[in-house]
Write a protein that holds these residues in place. Structure first.
Motif, mmCIF file in Angstrom:
data_model
loop_
_atom_site.group_PDB
_atom_site.id
_atom_site.type_symbol
_atom_site.label_atom_id
_atom_site.label_comp_id
_atom_site.label_asym_id
_atom_site.label_seq_id
_atom_site.Cartn_x
_atom_site.Cartn_y
_atom_site.Cartn_z
ATOM 1 N N PRO A 80 0.796 -1.229 0.000
ATOM 2 C CA PRO A 80 0.000 0.000 0.000
ATOM 3 C C PRO A 80 0.832 1.286 0.000
ATOM 4 O O PRO A 80 0.286 2.364 0.094
ATOM 5 C CB PRO A 80 -0.785 -0.115 1.305
ATOM 6 N N ARG A 81 2.175 1.173 -0.087
ATOM 7 C CA ARG A 81 3.014 2.370 -0.030
ATOM 8 C C ARG A 81 2.759 3.302 -1.215
ATOM 9 O O ARG A 81 2.725 4.519 -1.072
ATOM 10 C CB ARG A 81 4.488 1.971 0.005
ATOM 11 N N VAL A 82 2.637 2.720 -2.392
ATOM 12 C CA VAL A 82 2.399 3.511 -3.612
ATOM 13 C C VAL A 82 1.165 2.946 -4.289
ATOM 14 O O VAL A 82 1.059 1.734 -4.489
ATOM 15 C CB VAL A 82 3.608 3.455 -4.561
ATOM 16 N N ARG A 83 0.238 3.825 -4.655
ATOM 17 C CA ARG A 83 -1.021 3.359 -5.239
ATOM 18 C C ARG A 83 -1.382 4.173 -6.478
ATOM 19 O O ARG A 83 -0.697 5.141 -6.829
ATOM 20 C CB ARG A 83 -2.165 3.467 -4.225
ATOM 21 N N SER A 84 -2.452 3.724 -7.133
ATOM 22 C CA SER A 84 -3.089 4.447 -8.244
ATOM 23 C C SER A 84 -2.081 4.760 -9.346
ATOM 24 O O SER A 84 -1.248 3.932 -9.689
ATOM 25 C CB SER A 84 -3.777 5.708 -7.735
ATOM 26 N N LEU A 85 -2.157 5.981 -9.899
ATOM 27 C CA LEU A 85 -1.382 6.320 -11.079
ATOM 28 C C LEU A 85 0.117 6.357 -10.805
ATOM 29 O O LEU A 85 0.919 6.079 -11.703
ATOM 30 C CB LEU A 85 -1.851 7.672 -11.636
ATOM 31 N N TRP A 86 0.528 6.719 -9.577
ATOM 32 C CA TRP A 86 1.943 6.688 -9.253
ATOM 33 C C TRP A 86 2.485 5.263 -9.330
ATOM 34 O O TRP A 86 3.598 5.030 -9.806
ATOM 35 C CB TRP A 86 2.191 7.281 -7.872
ATOM 36 N N ALA A 87 1.706 4.303 -8.876
ATOM 37 C CA ALA A 87 2.116 2.894 -8.972
ATOM 38 C C ALA A 87 2.206 2.463 -10.429
ATOM 39 O O ALA A 87 3.135 1.750 -10.823
ATOM 40 C CB ALA A 87 1.124 2.014 -8.214
ATOM 41 N N ALA A 88 1.252 2.910 -11.247
ATOM 42 C CA ALA A 88 1.275 2.572 -12.677
ATOM 43 C C ALA A 88 2.503 3.170 -13.350
ATOM 44 O O ALA A 88 3.139 2.532 -14.204
ATOM 45 C CB ALA A 88 0.001 3.065 -13.352
ATOM 46 N N LEU A 89 2.852 4.397 -12.974
ATOM 47 C CA LEU A 89 4.014 5.053 -13.566
ATOM 48 C C LEU A 89 5.307 4.327 -13.194
ATOM 49 O O LEU A 89 6.144 4.028 -14.074
ATOM 50 C CB LEU A 89 4.079 6.509 -13.099
ATOM 51 N N LEU A 90 5.494 4.013 -11.908
ATOM 52 C CA LEU A 90 6.693 3.298 -11.480
ATOM 53 C C LEU A 90 6.765 1.911 -12.110
ATOM 54 O O LEU A 90 7.846 1.436 -12.489
ATOM 55 C CB LEU A 90 6.713 3.191 -9.958
ATOM 56 N N SER A 91 5.616 1.259 -12.236
ATOM 57 C CA SER A 91 5.575 -0.059 -12.853
ATOM 58 C C SER A 91 6.005 0.004 -14.311
ATOM 59 O O SER A 91 6.800 -0.825 -14.783
ATOM 60 C CB SER A 91 4.153 -0.644 -12.751
ATOM 61 N N THR A 92 5.514 0.992 -15.042
ATOM 62 C CA THR A 92 5.874 1.136 -16.451
ATOM 63 C C THR A 92 7.356 1.424 -16.614
ATOM 64 O O THR A 92 8.028 0.847 -17.484
ATOM 65 C CB THR A 92 5.043 2.255 -17.099
ATOM 66 N N LEU A 93 7.895 2.301 -15.771
ATOM 67 C CA LEU A 93 9.329 2.613 -15.836
ATOM 68 C C LEU A 93 10.167 1.371 -15.536
ATOM 69 O O LEU A 93 11.201 1.134 -16.182
ATOM 70 C CB LEU A 93 9.663 3.730 -14.850
ATOM 71 N N ALA A 94 9.733 0.570 -14.574
ATOM 72 C CA ALA A 94 10.454 -0.662 -14.254
ATOM 73 C C ALA A 94 10.431 -1.631 -15.434
ATOM 74 O O ALA A 94 11.440 -2.267 -15.755
ATOM 75 C CB ALA A 94 9.842 -1.322 -13.022
#
Length: 378
Positions: A80-94
């Motif tokens: 639950p540390r990072v959620r929503s669009l920020w999680a999507a952004l970090l996931s895409t960069l990874a």
């Protein structure tokens, strides 16, 4: 007085799944790990090259589908540390970073071709998976009927074990010398030694030439390996269940799921009429012996189940690597379809080799011994 709201917990299941899926991507991207050489190109030259002239819709979709689970798992792992669009952004960069490195290293593999189009499609797949992860995280990670069933049937510490038992049917996709005989390290070890010593080494051929078995001995070996592999896998699954869980039903579903995946893979990668080619007399005998063992062991205490599961997997692992390959299996493996499925073939073989070691890690790790599954829901 206001009631404190419990903070959502991180998902061990998602994080272990992400680690394993990343390893699968790495293995599949660099498979078959042979012929490494410097071809006079820089690792990231492919980024500035022209798009490939020849490609198919199949290639594009497999790249998208292959990286979509990675994108979703990163979102789940960040919760639950990072959620929503920020999680999507970090996931895409990874996903972009992982794919870029995988393609760059392929520069040194003569059997692989680094492609900027693959990087684009892999990145699109990660983005798609990340968006799906954001959309479904509420259902899988917060409150839902699925979570209630998980809490009611499985112990609280079972997250990592669920990853292990969930991978068992998938590990059976790659052809094995014996049914449920996972962990055959001889072929990949032969390839590794050949590269390190720069000379062809075939440990399987050396062992076969030094230890020929009769048909009856091959049959007996398959019974032993099948029975031990089946017993170890199912006992590992039973260790995760609570007393009130429908144990017999879940055990039957687990076995039927494994048989279905094995049959479907045989039909797809060999021929439709070979869907049940794995059902040999030795495999049938091993399933009967394993079923009889499970009928009694399913009522044993969790401590006994854990010990017997570990011993069964160790014995199956040793026998799988000690018994020379059946000549019929060798000829069958040569018809295993690779071609466009080269990445999938590498991932399937890696999972087939990895699974017993992953299961033994779960069974013998001190933290996981709490997942006896006998307590009340928490």
């Amino acid at each position: 007085m206001a009631t404190a709201v419990a903070r959502p917990a991180a998902s061990s299941f998602a994080r272990v799944s992400l680690l394993i899926y990343t390893l699968l991507i790495v293995y599949a991207s660099w498979y078959p790990f042979s012929g490494w050489r410097d071809m006079g190109l820089l690792p990231f030259d492919y980024l500035w090259a022209r798009l490939p002239y020849y490609w198919t819709g199949f290639d594009l979709w497999t790249n998208v589908v292959g990286y979509a689970p990675f994108g979703a798992l990163v979102v789940y792992a960040l919760y639950p540390r990072v959620r929503s669009l920020w999680a999507a952004l970090l996931s895409t960069l990874a996903g972009v970073a992982l794919s870029a490195v995988m393609e760059a290293v392929q520069t040194y593999l003569p059997t692989r071709i680094p492609s900027n189009l693959d990087l684009i499609t892999n990145s699109c797949g990660t983005l798609l998976g990340a968006l799906i992860g954001v959309w479904t995280s509420r259902y899988f990670l917060r409150q839902s009927r699925l979570l209630e069933v998980r809490r009611s049937w499985f112990s609280r510490e079972a997250s990592r074990g669920l990853v292990v038992v969930g991978l068992w049917p998938l590990a059976l996709i790659y052809p094995q010398n014996h049914l449920f005989g996972l962990g055959h390290v001889v072929p990949p070890l032969s390839s590794l030694l050949s590269d390190l010593l720069d000379t062809p080494i075939d440990l399987a051929t050396w062992w076969t030439n030094s230890a020929q078995l009769s048909a009856e001995q091959y049959w007996l070996a398959e019974i032993i390996v099948t029975a031990c592999g089946l017993t170890g896998a199912v006992l590992t699954m039973l260790l995760l269940l609570r007393k009130q869980a429908p144990r017999n039903m879940l055990m039957a579903i687990y076995l039927l799921g494994a048989v279905f995946v094995k049959s479907l893979s045989c039909a797809l990668f060999f021929a439709p009429d070979n869907a049940f080619a794995w059902f040999t007399p030795g495999a049938a005998g091993g399933m009967i012996v394993g079923g009889l063992m499970l009928a009694g062991l399913s009522f044993a205490p969790p401590i006994a189940q854990r010990r017997i599961a570990g011993l069964a997997l160790i014995f199956s692992l040793l026998a799988t690597n000690a018994v020379p390959a059946n000549p019929y299996f060798v000829s069958t493996l040569q018809t295993w379809v690779q071609g466009k499925f080269l990445n999938f073939d590498g991932a399937a073989q890696f999972l087939s080799v990895l699974w017993p070691f992953l299961a033994l890690w779960f069974l013998y790790h001190p933290v996981h011994r709490k997942s006896g599954g006998q307590g009340a829901p928490k």
